[in-house]
Write a protein that holds these residues in place. Structure first.
Motif, PDB file in Angstrom:
ATOM      1  N   LEU A  66      59.644  44.360  41.088  1.00 41.21           N
ATOM      2  CA  LEU A  66      60.831  44.748  41.856  1.00 41.21           C
ATOM      3  C   LEU A  66      62.061  43.960  41.395  1.00 41.21           C
ATOM      4  N   LEU A  67      61.881  42.678  41.159  1.00 41.65           N
ATOM      5  CA  LEU A  67      63.002  41.865  40.688  1.00 41.65           C
ATOM      6  C   LEU A  67      63.490  42.329  39.323  1.00 41.65           C
ATOM      7  N   GLN A  68      62.552  42.742  38.464  1.00 40.26           N
ATOM      8  CA  GLN A  68      62.942  43.261  37.150  1.00 40.26           C
ATOM      9  C   GLN A  68      63.746  44.547  37.290  1.00 40.26           C
ATOM     10  N   GLN A  69      63.305  45.417  38.196  1.00 37.67           N
ATOM     11  CA  GLN A  69      64.060  46.652  38.424  1.00 37.67           C
ATOM     12  C   GLN A  69      65.502  46.351  38.805  1.00 37.67           C
ATOM     13  N   VAL A  70      65.671  45.406  39.721  1.00 40.80           N
ATOM     14  CA  VAL A  70      67.014  45.058  40.177  1.00 40.80           C
ATOM     15  C   VAL A  70      67.824  44.447  39.033  1.00 40.80           C
ATOM     16  N   ALA A  71      67.198  43.521  38.284  1.00 38.17           N
ATOM     17  CA  ALA A  71      67.917  42.830  37.206  1.00 38.17           C
ATOM     18  C   ALA A  71      68.358  43.790  36.108  1.00 38.17           C
ATOM     19  N   LEU A  72      67.504  44.778  35.806  1.00 33.13           N
ATOM     20  CA  LEU A  72      67.810  45.710  34.716  1.00 33.13           C
ATOM     21  C   LEU A  72      68.605  46.921  35.196  1.00 33.13           C
ATOM     22  N   GLY A  73      68.816  47.010  36.492  1.00 37.20           N
ATOM     23  CA  GLY A  73      69.552  48.151  37.032  1.00 37.20           C
ATOM     24  C   GLY A  73      68.771  49.443  36.995  1.00 37.20           C
ATOM     25  N   ARG A  74      67.440  49.346  36.821  1.00 36.55           N
ATOM     26  CA  ARG A  74      66.593  50.551  36.797  1.00 36.55           C
ATOM     27  C   ARG A  74      66.058  50.804  38.202  1.00 36.55           C
ATOM     28  N   ILE A  75      66.892  51.326  39.028  1.00 38.43           N
ATOM     29  CA  ILE A  75      66.556  51.489  40.436  1.00 38.43           C
ATOM     30  C   ILE A  75      65.802  52.800  40.643  1.00 38.43           C
ATOM     31  N   SER A  76      64.577  52.683  41.116  1.00 40.53           N
ATOM     32  CA  SER A  76      63.794  53.880  41.424  1.00 40.53           C
ATOM     33  C   SER A  76      63.168  53.712  42.796  1.00 40.53           C
ATOM     34  N   THR A  77      62.928  54.811  43.454  1.00 42.40           N
ATOM     35  CA  THR A  77      62.322  54.781  44.780  1.00 42.40           C
ATOM     36  C   THR A  77      61.058  55.613  44.781  1.00 42.40           C
ATOM     37  N   GLY A  78      60.152  55.273  45.652  1.00 40.44           N
ATOM     38  CA  GLY A  78      58.947  56.058  45.836  1.00 40.44           C
ATOM     39  C   GLY A  78      59.172  57.123  46.893  1.00 40.44           C
ATOM     40  N   PRO A  79      58.098  57.777  47.353  1.00 42.11           N
ATOM     41  CA  PRO A  79      58.230  58.809  48.383  1.00 42.11           C
ATOM     42  C   PRO A  79      58.874  58.298  49.660  1.00 42.11           C
ATOM     43  N   ASP A  80      58.769  56.986  49.922  1.00 38.96           N
ATOM     44  CA  ASP A  80      59.332  56.405  51.142  1.00 38.96           C
ATOM     45  C   ASP A  80      60.843  56.254  51.082  1.00 38.96           C
ATOM     46  N   GLY A  81      61.421  56.324  49.882  1.00 40.92           N
ATOM     47  CA  GLY A  81      62.871  56.298  49.726  1.00 40.92           C
ATOM     48  C   GLY A  81      63.513  54.929  49.773  1.00 40.92           C
ATOM     49  N   LEU A  82      62.741  53.849  49.925  1.00 43.94           N
ATOM     50  CA  LEU A  82      63.325  52.508  50.000  1.00 43.94           C
ATOM     51  C   LEU A  82      63.758  52.025  48.618  1.00 43.94           C
ATOM     52  N   LEU A  83      64.931  51.402  48.564  1.00 48.72           N
ATOM     53  CA  LEU A  83      65.419  50.797  47.330  1.00 48.72           C
ATOM     54  C   LEU A  83      64.713  49.463  47.097  1.00 48.72           C
ATOM     55  N   PRO A  84      64.594  49.016  45.841  1.00 45.30           N
ATOM     56  CA  PRO A  84      63.926  47.734  45.574  1.00 45.30           C
ATOM     57  C   PRO A  84      64.508  46.570  46.370  1.00 45.30           C
ATOM     58  N   GLN A  85      65.838  46.538  46.524  1.00 47.48           N
ATOM     59  CA  GLN A  85      66.450  45.447  47.281  1.00 47.48           C
ATOM     60  C   GLN A  85      65.979  45.449  48.731  1.00 47.48           C
ATOM     61  N   GLU A  86      65.828  46.648  49.306  1.00 52.58           N
ATOM     62  CA  GLU A  86      65.362  46.742  50.689  1.00 52.58           C
ATOM     63  C   GLU A  86      63.911  46.291  50.810  1.00 52.58           C
ATOM     64  N   VAL A  87      63.105  46.669  49.828  1.00 49.41           N
ATOM     65  CA  VAL A  87      61.695  46.271  49.844  1.00 49.41           C
ATOM     66  C   VAL A  87      61.578  44.756  49.709  1.00 49.41           C
ATOM     67  N   LEU A  88      62.363  44.170  48.809  1.00 49.57           N
ATOM     68  CA  LEU A  88      62.315  42.719  48.617  1.00 49.57           C
ATOM     69  C   LEU A  88      62.688  41.975  49.889  1.00 49.57           C
ATOM     70  N   LYS A  89      63.654  42.482  50.622  1.00 47.71           N
ATOM     71  CA  LYS A  89      64.049  41.834  51.881  1.00 47.71           C
ATOM     72  C   LYS A  89      62.911  41.895  52.891  1.00 47.71           C
ATOM     73  N   GLN A  90      62.248  43.048  53.023  1.00 43.50           N
ATOM     74  CA  GLN A  90      61.132  43.160  53.957  1.00 43.50           C
ATOM     75  C   GLN A  90      59.959  42.285  53.515  1.00 43.50           C
ATOM     76  N   ILE A  91      59.732  42.223  52.203  1.00 38.71           N
ATOM     77  CA  ILE A  91      58.658  41.361  51.694  1.00 38.71           C
ATOM     78  C   ILE A  91      58.931  39.903  52.053  1.00 38.71           C
ATOM     79  N   ALA A  92      60.172  39.447  51.840  1.00 40.55           N
ATOM     80  CA  ALA A  92      60.510  38.057  52.135  1.00 40.55           C
ATOM     81  C   ALA A  92      60.285  37.751  53.609  1.00 40.55           C
ATOM     82  N   ASP A  93      60.737  38.623  54.485  1.00 42.63           N
ATOM     83  CA  ASP A  93      60.566  38.397  55.923  1.00 42.63           C
ATOM     84  C   ASP A  93      59.088  38.326  56.293  1.00 42.63           C
ATOM     85  N   THR A  94      58.317  39.278  55.775  1.00 49.79           N
ATOM     86  CA  THR A  94      56.892  39.333  56.109  1.00 49.79           C
ATOM     87  C   THR A  94      56.134  38.152  55.531  1.00 49.79           C
ATOM     88  N   CYS A  95      56.421  37.814  54.271  1.00 53.88           N
ATOM     89  CA  CYS A  95      55.672  36.745  53.606  1.00 53.88           C
ATOM     90  C   CYS A  95      55.981  35.381  54.199  1.00 53.88           C
TER      91      CYS A  95
END
Length: 688
Positions: A66-95
């Motif tokens: 996910l961090l690589q996606q953000v760094a390289l600007g290759r932003i892709s989403t899965g069926p859930d539609g969440l952006l990598p930055q949004e996923v990283l924020k939820q991961i940080a909170d949960t972890c």
């Protein structure tokens, strides 16, 4: 595809769950096992440490990606539609919340319970005079000679630290031998040193008493800096990107991988763990050095390398009760496994049934003068495994041995290179599969001369050829001499080692060719049967469900009224129980003593059930980017066994099951007033 009337857009992100967050949810279910008092105490500790290892890999691969996606600007989403930055924020909170809980479980629950059993990890302030003297001697003789303290100044820049290594940052006062004023130094702890040191019985009051390597170094760190004063010593660990990227156009995949394995140890930093007493200015210094933000910081109340905490305690009472895997009766009646296989298909359900027949098939083939050839796929096996040794023996005995080795099995690359070298030296033919596709299929083919004809014998499995895993993973294996199945396996081996068109198979489905379209076709057939008033049902047991087209097909089937049960070990990207969309889909996960690994597909098929076992999960990578096999269970008795032992018993589990809710949360099943049923316990009683 059969049309199912629906005004609902089934691509709505609200119907799906993010893959990375679903992986994290599985790890949280593992962590909860550490609190389950139904598990023996040392097994609860083991679950806590498994959580640490899982979380390490999660950061090394998933967060790093996910961090690589953000760094390289290759932003892709899965069926859930969440952006990598949004996923990283939820991961940080949960972890952050999960790691805090992990250390609370360790410090407030497990360590006191272990101490009550006289298994103790002594802090420095708890050492008596004899123990302090022993620790000092141990430091002088065993630890200090292999430590390399590194002062930080312009001539000694911050060292390049290995992924997940234990390190100490030391704050200093005074001048060194050259008159330099230094305020900070780093002390890496070599991996050759044990992280947990058992104290001799003569200086303890009995039981198992240990000290941590971190405590030993902390106590004597000043001795590494003569003439200076260490006024602070703080352990830390950095986790790095450990995914490998190998150019598929390289001429020598093995050589390219060897080069990449070194880079894995020094990839980009993705997480920093530090002792919770580390001063803020030192934490900020480390974050700057590793190029990390505050979300990547984890301050922990205990060892930063929990995954290496486990010791081999001789306490059977605090472990799971051992069991002896059963040998199928047909194999007990004859010494020749070939004669047994001639009588009919043989199903093995590991770990309840022994993995030994698989090894015996190879051993007998290696030594049988009538056997001409052995072909096998190897994904994870280990260079010192009995299977690899038998294949090498077979090659030395003059058999035509062909091993299709997947070098890129994550975190087993180095071991697999050793396996390849060992087999090549013995005279086996070694190939690395297909460029661009991992070979994940589990197949053995033995060719034997019997009179004037050549007979074939096959093993197909859902799990790896790894005897250790077969004791702790649930998997199915099929031993068969069915001519059509054997012919299909022969064709797949030809496909893997040679070149040509896609082969046409009679019995097996295989990825990346027929498996995905056939799965969609069979789901569609259940829809047609439901609409025609015929019996319809789908039961799937796999590790993960992420593939979009399969999920869409399941949603259409649910809308048509098909009952669907998904037994998923870890990842589920589909939300069940949504009215009008997935209300006929139920999802459960079983977490217990054994790692659930079987892949079983059941289709009601209008009252004539089809049952398949497979090496493939229902994920994009398995269905499109790997070579996988999916094999039918043709024998009615074996089919019934899989339905009863591999599916129904799991659907009845009300003790170790977790149920996925429509909001994406997981709830543990409770027996309530019903009789408690745990699938793995039932199978241990039934099959061993």
């Amino acid at each position: 595809m059969t049309a199912v009337a629906s005004a609902v857009d089934l691509n709505d992100p609200a119907f799906y769950i993010n893959r990375e967050l679903s992986i994290l949810d599985f790890n949280l279910r593992v962590l909860e096992q550490a609190t389950d008092t139904r598990h023996p105490l040392l097994e609860r500790l083991t679950f806590l440490l498994i959580f640490s290892r899982n979380l390490d890999e999660f950061f090394e691969i998933r967060v790093a990606g996910l961090l690589q996606q953000v760094a390289l600007g290759r932003i892709s989403t899965g069926p859930d539609g969440l952006l990598p930055q949004e996923v990283l924020k939820q991961i940080a909170d949960t972890c952050h919340a999960a790691v805090d809980r992990q250390y609370r479980i360790l410090n407030e629950d497990l360590l006191p319970a272990l101490a009550a059993e006289n298994i103790r990890f002594l802090r420095r302030e708890e050492w008596d005079d004899k123990q302090s003297a022993w620790v000092r001697k141990y430091f002088k003789e065993q630890v200090m000679p292999v430590l390399t303290p590194i002062g930080l100044d312009p001539a000694h820049p911050f060292p390049r630290l290995v992924n997940k290594s234990l390190n100490f940052i030391v704050s200093l006062d005074g001048k060194d031998a050259f008159g330099r004023q230094m305020s900070l130094a780093v002390v890496p702890a070599p991996r050759s040193l044990p992280r947990v040191v058992r104290l001799p019985d003569e200086i303890t009051d009995g039981g198992d008493q240990h000290v941590m390597l971190s405590s030993i170094i902390h106590e004597h760190v000043s001795e590494l800096f003569p003439g200076m004063t260490a006024n602070g010593c703080f352990q830390f660990r950095v986790t790095r990107n450990a995914d490998l990227t190998v150019d598929e156009d390289v001429e020598d995949l093995a050589s390219a991988l060897k080069g990449e394995l070194l880079s894995r140890r020094y990839g980009a930093a993705v997480r920093l763990e530090v002792a919770d007493n580390c001063p803020r200015h030192i934490i900020d210094y480390l974050l700057r050095r590793f190029g990390l933000g505050s979300d990547a910081l984890y301050q922990v109340s205990g060892p930063v390398n929990l995954a290496r905490l486990l010791s081999d305690f001789d306490r059977p009472r605090l472990r799971f009760v051992p069991f002896r895997p059963r040998i199928p009766e047909v194999l007990q009646k004859t010494e020749s496994i070939f004669e047994a296989m001639q009588q009919g298909d043989i199903l093995l359900h590991h770990p309840f049934e022994s993995f030994a027949p698989v090894v015996d098939l190879l051993r007998q083939a290696a030594r049988d003068p009538h056997v001409l050839a052995i072909k096998q796929t190897l994904y994870r096996s280990g260079a010192d495994s009995e299977i690899v040794n038998i294949l090498a023996e077979a090659a030395r005995n003059g058999k035509e041995v062909t091993a299709v080795i997947e070098l890129r099995a994550r975190f087993d690359e180095e071991s697999n290179i050793e396996v390849a070298n060992k087999l090549q030296q013995a005279g086996a033919i070694v190939v690395y599969g297909i460029v661009g596709y991992k070979t994940h299929a589990k197949m053995i083919l033995v060719v034997r001369r019997e009179g004037r004809r050549l007979a074939r014998y096959v093993h197909l499995g859902t799990g790896n050829y790894h005897a250790g895993n077969a004791r702790i993973y649930t998997d199915y294996g099929l031993l068969t001499a069915n001519s059509e199945v054997c012919e299909d396996v022969h064709k797949i081996f030809q496909e893997l080692t040679g070149m040509g068109r896609v082969v046409r198979l009679k019995q097996l489905l295989h990825a990346p060719f027929t498996l995905h379209p056939q799965l969609l076709q069979m789901i569609d057939q259940e829809i047609q049967n439901q609409q025609a008033g015929l019996p319809s049902r789908i039961i799937v047991k796999v590790n993960a469900l992420t593939e979009r087209q399969v999920m869409l097909a399941l949603l259409r089937a649910s809308q048509a009224g098909v009952r669907i049960d998904l037994i998923l070990r870890s990842v589920c990207c589909l939300r069940p129980g949504i009215p009008g969309v997935s209300e006929n889909i139920r999802v459960r996960s079983i977490v217990g003593r054994f790692l659930e690994h079987t892949r079983v597909f059941y289709f009601e098929n209008g009252g004539d059930p089809k049952v398949f076992c497979s090496s493939a999960d229902w994920m994009d990578r398995n269905l499109f980017q790997r070579v996988e096999t999916c094999f039918p269970i043709n024998d009615p008795a074996l089919r019934r066994r899989i339905i009863d032992d591999g599916l129904k018993v799991y659907l009845a589990d009300n003790s170790q099951a977790w149920l996925l809710q429509s909001d994406g949360s997981w709830q543990r099943a409770e027996p309530g007033r019903s009789e408690p049923k745990a699938a793995q316990h039932v199978l241990l009683e039934r099959l061993t």
